[in-house]
Design a protein around this motif. Sequence first.
Motif, PDB file in Angstrom:
ATOM      1  N   CYS A  71       0.837  -1.219   0.000  1.00 44.97           N
ATOM      2  CA  CYS A  71       0.000   0.000   0.000  1.00 44.97           C
ATOM      3  C   CYS A  71       0.862   1.255   0.000  1.00 44.97           C
ATOM      4  O   CYS A  71       0.595   2.222  -0.733  1.00 44.97           O
ATOM      5  N   TYR A 103      -0.120   2.309  -3.876  1.00 51.69           N
ATOM      6  CA  TYR A 103      -1.530   2.684  -3.857  1.00 51.69           C
ATOM      7  C   TYR A 103      -1.749   4.160  -3.581  1.00 51.69           C
ATOM      8  O   TYR A 103      -2.762   4.548  -3.011  1.00 51.69           O
ATOM      9  N   LEU A 140      -2.846  -0.588   7.664  1.00 50.58           N
ATOM     10  CA  LEU A 140      -2.988   0.301   6.505  1.00 50.58           C
ATOM     11  C   LEU A 140      -2.340   1.655   6.781  1.00 50.58           C
ATOM     12  O   LEU A 140      -2.474   2.194   7.882  1.00 50.58           O
ATOM     13  N   MET A 156      -4.436   5.603   3.444  1.00 53.43           N
ATOM     14  CA  MET A 156      -5.420   4.585   3.058  1.00 53.43           C
ATOM     15  C   MET A 156      -6.642   4.594   3.983  1.00 53.43           C
ATOM     16  O   MET A 156      -7.704   4.098   3.601  1.00 53.43           O
TER      17      MET A 156
END
Length: 1188
Positions: free
Chosen positions: A741, A745, A786, A790
């Motif tokens: 992540c 991301y 996370l 996120m």
Amino acid sequence: MALPDAENECSVGEGGESDVIVTTCVLGGFSESGETRALISSLPEVHGDTVTSESTTQRFLVIMNRYQEQPHLLDPHLEWMLNMILDYVRSEKSPPSLVHLGFKFLYIICKVRGYKIFMQLYPHEVADVQPVLDLLSRQDPKDSETWETRYMLLLWLSMTCLIPFDLSRLDGHLESDGGKAREPTMDRILAIAKFYLVVSDTPRDAASVLVSKFMTRPDVKQKRLGDFLDWSLTTISQTNDQSMRDIMVLDGALQSLAKLFKHGKRDDLLQYAPTILQCLEQKCLAESSQAMLRKLGVKLIQRLGLTLLKPRLAAWRYQRGSRSLAANLSMSQSATITDVTPDVDTQEQEEDYDIPEEVETVIEYLLVGLKDKETIVRWSAAKGIGRVTGRLPQELADEVVGSLLDCFSFQETDNAWHGGCLALAELGRRGLLLPSRLNDVVPLIIKSLTYEEKRGACSVGSNVRDAACYVCWSFARAYEPTELQPFVTQISSALLITAVFDRNVNCRRAASAAFQENVGRQGTFPHGIDILTAADYYAVGNLNNCYLNISVYVASFPEYTNAMIDHLIAMKINHWDGAIRELATKALHNLTPQAPDYMATTVLPQLLPMAVGIDLHSRHGAILACAEITHALYKLGLQTNRTVVDMISSECVDALKHIHRMLHDRKQYRGFGGELIRPAMCSLIEKLSLSKMPFKNDPVITEWQWLIDDTIKNLHLVSSGASGAKDGIMVAVVSALSALCEEYYHDRAGQADSQMQDVLVSQYIEGLQSPQMLTRCGSALALGCLPRFMIHSKLKQIFEGLQHMCTVSQKEGTFTEARRDAVRAIAHSPDSALCPENVAKVYGTLLESMNDYTTDSRGDVGAWVREAAMTSLMDVTTLVVSSAPEILSPDLVNCMMCCLAQQAAEKIDRYRAHAGSIFLRLLHSTEPAVPHIPHREELLHIFPAETTTSLNWNAPSQAFPYITQLLGLPQYQYHTLLGLTVSVGGITESTVHFSSQSLFDYLKGIQENNDALAQFGNTLLSIFKDNLRNERLTIPFLKMLNQMLANSCFEIFTTQENHQFCLDLLALCKEFKKSRDISKLRACIAVFCGLIQFQGEVRKKVLSQLLMLLCHSFPVIRKTTASQMYEMLLTYDDVIDPEVLDDVMTLLSDTNWESDLATVRPHRNQLCDWLGVPRPQVVAKQNPVQVS
């Protein structure tokens, strides 16, 4: 000078300095001579009493056993000890028990010093022969208690056989007074020897020593040697190794022959050797199932071989200097050269004789013995090879070496390799392995140093590697540095690899010792002294230290770098032990800075095909190694402003990217292999993400995300026996998700990819409701890991999901591990996540989790949740205090500190220690300080700053004296007493002892303070009321209450009639009288008996309750009540009228209260009348009205 006793003890463990360990293991002398003399002097007094004689013997044994490793320290004292004991033995006034005890002491000394040394001290004059013979004749061979006497007498008789006179001179006139001929001394000794050679106990060993001394006498060998050998061969031929009796007989015969051929003269025995050898061949001892018989067979056959060969030192042997250090130092170089090269004429003269054919049989037998399955047989065979080869001509000896090298074939078992190494070490040690053979031998030894053969779920070969280290050690002492110079690089690298990377600690230490010997003796090993300081005998004891630290230091020397890396790639990343594979990959990570180009251009291309190969272990290790090396290269690139892509080829980058796809297409994530490959791939994903590989928006990212999600979803399918494996997979998955992540991301502005954010958050929140516990765990941990971007705008949703799972599953008592992980996830929220709106909810969830006492078949599993909640509270509090302390309300801090105080007073050491350390850390936190802590000043007085390090919360003796002081602080009293309840009323003796002692010390301190005692009583009642239906607390509470009453903790209240505290307590206790739990009822009876000390009407009420329990439906409760009442009346003699006291006591003790109710009820009613208590009335059960 002897060291004091305290310093003589050997310290154990890896914590101390090596020089201290060496010093404390060495004894300075026999420091117990005074005590030993006293023990021996006490034998005439203690021999008659079994208890005192056993204790005296045991003490003597303890003293002697201390000198097992340094028995030479006893040498100056052996003579006086022997003489003192022999005085008792020789005395005609000594009873048999004293004689046997004396010989038992002699055996203990003999066992420690060794019989060969000790037996020489025995008196062996002519006058000793007959007394020893007579004493031995009087012994009972079947008495298993006195075998030490027979053993020591046989050794003594062995020494008396050394007298230089013909034994016939001792016989005198053989006719006795009765006219019968007496047996000659020679025949008597021979008969005793033969008899004891076939017994089943230890004297058999001493009998073989007797034979070796007796049969080699000049007069005996002329008359009896042939007959004895015939008897021995007949005995051997007529027995087998099937019955235990025959095994003992064979053992004795073989032992005696082996010792006889060892000590006898060659000229006397040579004629018998071929016959005995032939008999042994027919016996086929090598096929026996008994290891001891096979060993004795090897031992005897090598002695026969030595008898067949002339006793001489091989003139062709290689000699390095002199055995004496002083002679070595004074010897000139020319003398050394002359010594090494023997005179040609002498050599020809020495070799000019025929070798008997039987020698070939002997050598063949010994070579077979090297492959035996037992170490003792292989070791004996190796020594035999060395001894026999030393008497052979050079050409034949070389043939033996050639045959020996055949053991090192990969068709042979590990036993053959081990035996071969032992034999090579023996040959090298004796100078029989000429330098010309080193070219053949050294490569085999290098292979032996890494020999490992997989067998099922483990491997064999550690003994081979250990023996190979012994070979290297012996070579260091045997050869001149110039001879070993060509092999230094190979041997030093191989030894260091074994010393650092071997799985077995004995092998690592053996390799370290061999390396040290070579450094000292040869002086040609590169950087030897420097390496030895880091990789000495003690440093290599810790496996993690070897792989992660020592290896880096050793590899810093270029001579060893590539060899160590190659060994890890070839032998360790595919090892059968998963822990070794993981350590090997971490070691490769640490070694990458030593050879970055070699790693990038050679090692990584080697690993990538293995990462998608057939073998599971190789695949697992290679994937982990690729991950570690890539990450190490990335960290190196940061220092030189280069990316990983600049350092490794594009083919390697593509291969790394395609590993997952190939494994997925081959379905290699399924089954048992998937349990290893999934966490390995997660580790690869994590390291490639951390290494910032250029895969953004690449399809492989979606595939990686699928692997992570699929693993979380199917974690419950991992085999149930591998709970540790499940935790390992979970950790790997969470680490991979976090790194993935963080790297792939977010967009350039640092914002989350909204589509992925919605998908992941909703998916993991949905996973919190999964029926599978491990999926819930994985989802909770995934939400907790996370990154901040996120969870932006999703925080409320995530918190609600985690809180809902915690509260609902706690009420149901299920999904304990999931609650634990949810609590951990709550604490992982970023510092900007907590605000005035949600801080109360977060703290409420964590504080609620502190009261999770769920139990199942595994025990108190709720403790996992409580431990996680305590850790999370500390993390969250530290976070809030450092960023926004104003949102912390006094009520939240008060509840938190009270709950921690409760946990710090509870019974499980581990969780008490965890709570205590967190309590002190929050209390003493200064940067910044935690606000609103109740009674901060008093707490700082109770717990000064030094207690954070000095106080051992795990030890009840240290923790409870501190924690009970919190009872004096009103805010903490309730929760501290609640925690103490389960400790004082528990079942662990040490916890109960120290917690109750500390509690009573506190109560004694407030006895004069009515207000404080009243406050304490009210708190006690509050806890009782609040937990009347709490099964976890009721019985411990009643036990604690009973102890308080028994220790007169409420003595002030007893002076007042009908004190309210007692009335309330009685009313609460009456709630349990309908219980069906026997433990609870018993605890309640004890409390009722304690309440009898209170005066007034309450006493009558207590008696009424007890008398009702005398007619309880459970017989055991009736019996317990009567017993407790009897003790109560003995303790409190003012309870009833003295006129009826004796009658009451008699009735309570004489009545069988376990009889049926109809029998015991009249007795109970009689007690009611005597005690002035109304008889309880039986309430008839009303039948329901029948409606027609």
